[in-house]
Write a protein that holds these residues in place. Structure first.
Motif, PDB file in Angstrom:
ATOM      1  N   CYS A   1      -0.172  -2.432   6.120  1.00 18.31           N
ATOM      2  CA  CYS A   1      -0.461  -2.857   4.743  1.00 18.31           C
ATOM      3  C   CYS A   1       0.214  -4.198   4.460  1.00 18.31           C
ATOM      4  O   CYS A   1       1.404  -4.360   4.707  1.00 18.31           O
ATOM      5  N   ARG A   2      -0.567  -5.131   3.947  1.00 20.80           N
ATOM      6  CA  ARG A   2       0.026  -6.421   3.564  1.00 20.80           C
ATOM      7  C   ARG A   2      -0.511  -6.864   2.197  1.00 20.80           C
ATOM      8  O   ARG A   2      -0.702  -8.041   1.962  1.00 20.80           O
ATOM      9  N   ILE A   3      -0.717  -5.866   1.350  1.00 22.63           N
ATOM     10  CA  ILE A   3      -1.296  -6.245   0.058  1.00 22.63           C
ATOM     11  C   ILE A   3      -0.243  -6.615  -0.979  1.00 22.63           C
ATOM     12  O   ILE A   3      -0.597  -6.974  -2.093  1.00 22.63           O
ATOM     13  N   CYS A   4       1.044  -6.489  -0.653  1.00 22.62           N
ATOM     14  CA  CYS A   4       2.044  -7.029  -1.576  1.00 22.62           C
ATOM     15  C   CYS A   4       3.170  -7.649  -0.771  1.00 22.62           C
ATOM     16  O   CYS A   4       3.279  -7.435   0.436  1.00 22.62           O
TER      17      CYS A   4
ATOM     18  N   MET B   1       6.283  -7.081  -0.734  1.00 25.77           N
ATOM     19  CA  MET B   1       7.423  -6.266  -0.276  1.00 25.77           C
ATOM     20  C   MET B   1       7.204  -5.925   1.200  1.00 25.77           C
ATOM     21  O   MET B   1       8.129  -5.547   1.898  1.00 25.77           O
ATOM     22  N   GLY B   2       5.933  -6.035   1.630  1.00 33.56           N
ATOM     23  CA  GLY B   2       5.588  -5.767   3.027  1.00 33.56           C
ATOM     24  C   GLY B   2       5.555  -7.057   3.794  1.00 33.56           C
ATOM     25  O   GLY B   2       6.246  -7.998   3.397  1.00 33.56           O
TER      26      GLY B   2
ATOM     27  N   CYS C   1       3.959  -3.764   5.647  1.00 38.90           N
ATOM     28  CA  CYS C   1       4.543  -2.485   6.043  1.00 38.90           C
ATOM     29  C   CYS C   1       3.658  -1.821   7.099  1.00 38.90           C
ATOM     30  O   CYS C   1       2.455  -1.680   6.897  1.00 38.90           O
TER      31      CYS C   1
ATOM     32  N   GLY D   1       5.377   3.103   3.326  1.00 36.76           N
ATOM     33  CA  GLY D   1       5.545   1.744   2.823  1.00 36.76           C
ATOM     34  C   GLY D   1       6.787   1.631   1.939  1.00 36.76           C
ATOM     35  O   GLY D   1       7.298   2.654   1.451  1.00 36.76           O
ATOM     36  N   VAL D   2       7.246   0.413   1.723  1.00 34.88           N
ATOM     37  CA  VAL D   2       8.406   0.198   0.850  1.00 34.88           C
ATOM     38  C   VAL D   2       8.140   0.818  -0.519  1.00 34.88           C
ATOM     39  O   VAL D   2       9.020   1.386  -1.162  1.00 34.88           O
ATOM     40  N   CYS D   3       6.875   0.751  -0.958  1.00 30.53           N
ATOM     41  CA  CYS D   3       6.499   1.315  -2.260  1.00 30.53           C
ATOM     42  C   CYS D   3       6.286   2.823  -2.191  1.00 30.53           C
ATOM     43  O   CYS D   3       6.015   3.457  -3.201  1.00 30.53           O
TER      44      CYS D   3
ATOM     45  N   ALA E   1       3.869   4.144  -0.226  1.00 30.12           N
ATOM     46  CA  ALA E   1       2.466   4.425   0.148  1.00 30.12           C
ATOM     47  C   ALA E   1       2.411   5.130   1.505  1.00 30.12           C
ATOM     48  O   ALA E   1       3.106   4.745   2.453  1.00 30.12           O
TER      49      ALA E   1
ATOM     50  N   ARG F   1      -7.243   2.365   1.628  1.00 29.24           N
ATOM     51  CA  ARG F   1      -7.334   1.060   0.951  1.00 29.24           C
ATOM     52  C   ARG F   1      -7.914   0.006   1.896  1.00 29.24           C
ATOM     53  O   ARG F   1      -8.762  -0.793   1.509  1.00 29.24           O
TER      54      ARG F   1
ATOM     55  N   MET G   1      -2.073  -3.463  -5.125  1.00 30.95           N
ATOM     56  CA  MET G   1      -0.814  -2.703  -5.109  1.00 30.95           C
ATOM     57  C   MET G   1      -0.662  -1.857  -6.386  1.00 30.95           C
ATOM     58  O   MET G   1      -0.857  -2.362  -7.499  1.00 30.95           O
TER      59      MET G   1
END
Ligand code: SF4
Ligand code: MSK
Length: 662
Positions: A54-57, A59-60, A62, A73-75, A77, A85, A202
């Motif tokens: 995942c690279r949609i925000c 923070m990643g 991830c 994920g950091v969030c 997910a 997604r 995100m």
């Protein structure tokens, strides 16, 4: 620089003509995708291919490992959310490509209705049919007036915010009911793509089944919305395809003519070039430089569009675009949108060939840009051709493979299939349904989509042969269709050579090949209509999920192919791909590989090996036959004279003698 001996990918090099070309010194200087694939020397990222990067925000990025608590994920997910997604964004991007293509075609259609292009409304019967679907008055009205109203109504469907898309009502009633109950009827074409992008931003939709609802809605906005509008309005403007003979492969380039290849997707440009190539001034200019005229040849789906409607030869598919230029015989490659490799402009460095971009949306470094102006289409086309003519005298060493120029029969719109099997006087899908019910034809296999460099390009051929050997009639589109044409399966004779007894008998009687070319990638919407016609004809269930038909894009490359696959699944047709980026997420992959069936009557399948892939398709067909109660092993009944008479005489002009003899 592609070296046959050194290239590890050479077992995937497409066809004899390409190998022949690559053995020539001039082609050995060219660096192609095969070289780049070898040079990369690394295997694909497991997170990327499993769908869990995942690279949609910011923070990643991830990388998620399913089931490992520390690897969400950091969030927070999960693998299922991330894979869903990512899958959703693939479908959104593919749909966006079809949508933007369709919008341009609708705009061109409106301009044509207003008399602002060199084109005209050709298929008035289809115009009336479409107008009726849209509830537009046709009595005592001029064709351009009807077309203008139809074009404006179609254009409004892109920006529509509420209600449902008009063409959904073409689907079988039960299909429409399923979509309504699932709450996935698309409201407007653009709206669904935008909402898909929003929901996968995100921190928005984080429940994979709910994400897949919007995926279903978006895919329907593609298949029954944008793509179908594009196909139908393009047919009305340029003519609905009818069967014709043509040739495909690199050998269609001409030594004594100015070779102009058209590559991309939107046929407005290509059709204008076809008109301008016959212009007296252009022919005179070509003769002045010592050429006999202009030889237009297609590449990729633009190639399919003009092949289907005009019988213009195809020089190569997606996988051959670099080879076409490696011949050194092309004066200009004219490109618009989609599937154009950036490498084409590098390959021609130092050669006389120009890469001409024509669309403000798609430019590339080292290419020449000549904007194609819709309201000055003829003049734009002439300007492009004059540029190519000026290059002819600069042509240096070149090599055009001579060993293969495959003869194909193309032009199988769903109207043609109707006419061909139903006959001039009782056009219907009845004979096709009857032949499926009596077992001569086991079912329908659609081979669609791209080609790529990871697997051998005979994958399409192997799958198709296994299907037709088992009496499955194959309908093909896109680059898959070109691959099958190149391998000789679109000749009527191929039925005698490869098909099982039942399919061979039908093909020989009608004089058709066992693999039918149905069009470009947007034309997969023709298959939706063909399946619907089969449902409406009766005897094979009351929705698409009951028809013994299955789809496959065995060598998918583009995001558009996934959007197509998804609109087939949402419409009830089982689809098999060679792989999908979902394997890193257990519950999500289980849902799309099994669970979707409960919702829509169809789901995805994956199988890499071509023979097993074909057998998976046949198994899906047999499952439907079993459910319909028509899978009984029958004594083979030869057609009696009446049955033959019913089908004979319906063989189309140019389709051969009915016994593969021409
Ligand atoms: Fe990582 Fe979550 Fe951002 Fe994706 S959305 S990059 S999983 S933090
Ligand atoms: S061109 S999308 S490589 S079919 Fe339609 Fe071919 Fe696939 Fe492009």
């Amino acid at each position: 620089m592609t070296d046959i001996k050194g290239c590890q990918s050479c077992d995937s090099i497409t066809g004899d003509s390409t190998l022949d070309l690559l053995n020539q010194d001039l082609a050995k200087q060219v660096r192609t995708a095969y070289d780049r694939l070898d040079d990369r020397g690394m295997s694909a990222c497991l997170f990327g291919s499993g769908g869990t990067c995942c690279r949609i925000c910011n923070m990643g990025p991830c990388q998620i490992i399913d089931g490992v608590e520390s690897m969400v994920g950091v969030c927070g997910a999960t693998a299922d959310t991330v894979a869903a997604r990512n899958f959703a964004r693939i479908v959104a991007a593919g749909t966006a490509a079809h949508t933007d293509h369709a919008r341009e075609m609708v705009r061109g259609f409106i301009a044509t209705a207003k008399g602002e292009t060199p084109h005209e409304i050709k298929d008035v019967a289809k115009l009336h049919k479409m107008a009726t679907i849209f509830g537009i008055e046709i009595e005592d009205r001029d064709k351009n007036e009807i077309a203008l109203e139809l074009g404006e109504r179609a254009l409004a469907e892109f920006g529509q915010q509420e209600g449902t898309l008009t063409m959904l009502k073409r689907a079988p009633e039960k299909q429409q009911k399923i979509w309504k109950e699932m709450g996935v009827e698309p409201r407007g074409i653009d709206r669904e793509v935008v909402e898909m992008m929003h929901r996968t931003h995100m921190g928005v939709d984080q429940e994979y089944k709910n994400i897949m609802k919007q995926v279903a809605r978006t895919s329907l906005a593609d298949g029954w919305g944008a793509s179908m509008l594009s196909t139908e309005l393009t047919d009305i403007m340029f003519g609905t395809p009818v069967p014709k003979r043509a040739i495909v492969d690199l050998g269609v380039l001409r030594e004594d003519m100015v070779n102009v290849t058209v590559h991309g997707h939107e046929p407005l440009l290509a059709e204008s070039l076809c008109l301008a190539a016959d212009d007296a001034e252009i022919i005179a200019l070509a003769k002045k430089v010592g050429a006999k005229g202009i030889n237009l040849a297609g590449v990729c789906c633009t190639g399919n569009e003009i092949l289907m409607r005009r019988g213009i030869p195809v020089a190569g598919s997606f996988i051959q675009q670099e080879m076409v230029l490696a011949t050194g015989a092309v004066e200009a490659m004219v490109v618009d949108v989609q599937c154009i490799m950036q490498s084409v402009a590098q390959i021609v460095k130092g050669k006389h060939t120009d890469i001409i971009t024509t669309n403000y949306r798609a430019k590339m470094p080292d290419a020449i840009h000549i904007q194609f102006e819709e309201d000055a289409a003829y003049e734009s086309a002439k300007k492009i051709l004059k540029h190519a003519i000026a290059n002819f005298k600069k042509r240096g060493d070149f090599y055009i493979p001579k060993n293969k120029k495959f003869d194909v029969v193309v032009g199988f719109s769903h109207e043609t299939i109707n006419y061909m099997l139903g006959g001039r006087f009782r056009q219907s899908y009845r004979p096709l349904n009857d032949n499926i019910i009596n077992g001569r034809i086991r079912g329908i296999g659609a081979l669609v989509g791209c080609e790529h460099y990871k697997y051998s390009d005979d994958v399409h051929f192997k799958i198709a042969v296994e299907l037709i050997k088992n009496n499955v009639l194959v309908l093909a589109t896109g680059c898959a269709a070109q691959a099958l044409g190149r391998r000789g399966l679109m000749r009527p004779e191929a039925a005698t050579e490869y098909a099982g007894d039942g399919l061979r008998e039908v093909c020989e009687t009608v004089g058709m090949p066992p693999v039918l070319h149905v069009g470009s990638c947007v034309d997969n919407s023709r298959l939706l209509i063909a399946l619907t016609e089969m449902v409406n004809e009766g005897g094979l269930g009351d929705d698409i999920s009951q028809i013994p038909a299955v789809g496959s894009a065995p060598l998918w490359m583009s995001e558009k192919a996934v959007a197509i696959g998804q609109y087939f699944v949402t419409s009830g047709a089982h689809v098999v791909f060679q792989d999908l980026p979902v394997t890193g997420a257990k519950k999500f992959s289980q849902y799309i590989l099994e669970g979707l069936k409960e919702d829509y009557g169809a789901c995805w399948g994956v199988e890499k090996d071509p023979i097993k892939h074909a057998r998976a398709m046949i198994a899906a067909i047999d499952e439907k036959r079993e459910a319909l109660g028509i899978n009984k092993k029958q004594e083979r009944v030869l057609m009696d004279m009446q049955m033959r008479r019913d089908l004979e005489g319906q063989a189309l002009p140019g389709m051969g003698c009915g016994h593969g003899g021409n």
